[in-house]
Design an enzyme around this catalytic site. Structure first.
Site, PDB file in Angstrom:
ATOM      1  N   HIS A  20       0.793  -1.421  -0.048  1.00  0.00           N
ATOM      2  CA  HIS A  20      -0.075   0.188   0.024  1.00  0.00           C
ATOM      3  C   HIS A  20       0.893   1.284  -0.036  1.00  0.00           C
ATOM      4  O   HIS A  20       0.522   2.182  -0.609  1.00  0.00           O
ATOM      5  CB  HIS A  20      -0.961  -0.029   1.383  1.00  0.00           C
ATOM      6  CG  HIS A  20      -0.245  -0.219   2.517  1.00  0.00           C
ATOM      7  ND1 HIS A  20       0.398  -1.333   2.815  1.00  0.00           N
ATOM      8  CD2 HIS A  20      -0.019   0.415   3.630  1.00  0.00           C
ATOM      9  CE1 HIS A  20       0.905  -1.416   4.052  1.00  0.00           C
ATOM     10  NE2 HIS A  20       0.621  -0.094   4.522  1.00  0.00           N
TER      11      HIS A  20
ATOM     12  N   HIS B 140      26.950  -1.707 -13.083  1.00  0.00           N
ATOM     13  CA  HIS B 140      28.091  -2.456 -12.193  1.00  0.00           C
ATOM     14  C   HIS B 140      27.425  -3.899 -11.484  1.00  0.00           C
ATOM     15  O   HIS B 140      28.401  -4.838 -11.303  1.00  0.00           O
ATOM     16  CB  HIS B 140      28.713  -1.729 -11.367  1.00  0.00           C
ATOM     17  CG  HIS B 140      29.533  -0.446 -11.529  1.00  0.00           C
ATOM     18  ND1 HIS B 140      30.266   0.303 -10.809  1.00  0.00           N
ATOM     19  CD2 HIS B 140      30.042  -0.170 -12.883  1.00  0.00           C
ATOM     20  CE1 HIS B 140      31.005   1.271 -11.655  1.00  0.00           C
ATOM     21  NE2 HIS B 140      30.809   0.683 -13.071  1.00  0.00           N
TER      22      HIS B 140
HETATM   23  C1  RB5 Z   1       4.342  -0.143   5.499  1.00  0.00           C
HETATM   24  O1  RB5 Z   1       3.549   0.755   6.420  1.00  0.00           O
HETATM   25  C2  RB5 Z   1       5.598  -0.093   5.441  1.00  0.00           C
HETATM   26  O2  RB5 Z   1       6.248  -0.553   6.625  1.00  0.00           O
HETATM   27  C3  RB5 Z   1       6.414  -0.512   4.379  1.00  0.00           C
HETATM   28  O3  RB5 Z   1       5.796  -0.035   3.264  1.00  0.00           O
HETATM   29  C4  RB5 Z   1       7.710  -0.476   4.164  1.00  0.00           C
HETATM   30  O4  RB5 Z   1       8.225   0.847   4.479  1.00  0.00           O
HETATM   31  C5  RB5 Z   1       8.693  -1.226   4.928  1.00  0.00           C
HETATM   32  O5  RB5 Z   1       9.777  -1.526   4.926  1.00  0.00           O
END
Ligand code: RB5
Length: 148
Positions: free
Chosen positions: A9, A98
């Site tokens: 998301h 690379h």
């Molecule tokens: C989701 O909230 C977030 O944790 C994810 O998109 C990401 O940033 C994780 O590494």
């Protein structure tokens, strides 16, 4: 070129913009999800894109989560995947030149659309240099125990 795209998301909106740009450039894109802003788990999309890129030689992947960090860690668990988390055009270019990166990773909450498009175009427009980098790429696949 065939591109497999995936995001959680946190990367959903940026993925939509980049897929639009990929279509404008004439690439064939398979969007492996997520398909809405509903909260979901980034490893699901990392694994789906990684599996498809491995099964389809010559294809490339695009992965986006909020920071880009989690989804790149998950993708890089797959042997044969070299997922590069990039924050500027030069990194995107060098990851191809690379490191023969086969998946471009971005943070949807980190980079803006214009920068993301620049990175995407540099990634797709750059070839692996080979030469001295071949041996280094081969060594990436060898674990601490010396196994492939
Ligand atoms: C989701 O909230 C977030 O944790 C994810 O998109 C990401 O940033 C994780 O590494």
């Amino acid at each position: 070129m065939k591109i497999y795209a995936g995001s959680d998301h946190g990367g959903f909106e940026l993925k939509k913009s980049l897929i639009k740009r990929l279509h404008e450039l004439g690439h064939q894109v398979e969007d492996l999800g997520t398909h809405s802003l509903a909260s979901c788990d980034y490893p699901d999309y990392a694994h789906a894109v990684a599996a498809n890129v491995i099964a389809d030689p010559g294809s490339l992947g695009l992965l986006i989560c909020g920071s880009g960090i989690g989804i790149s860690i998950a993708a890089n668990r797959h042997h044969g995947i070299r997922a590069a988390l990039c924050r500027c055009g030069l990194e995107a270019e060098l990851s191809r030149r690379h490191n023969d990166a086969n998946v471009l990773v971005m943070g949807g909450r980190i980079v803006g659309e214009a920068l993301a498009i620049d990175m995407l175009e540099k990634f797709l427009g750059t070839d692996f240099e080979g030469g001295r980098h071949n041996n280094r790429i081969a060594k990436i696949e060898i674990t601490q125990e010396g196994q492939q």
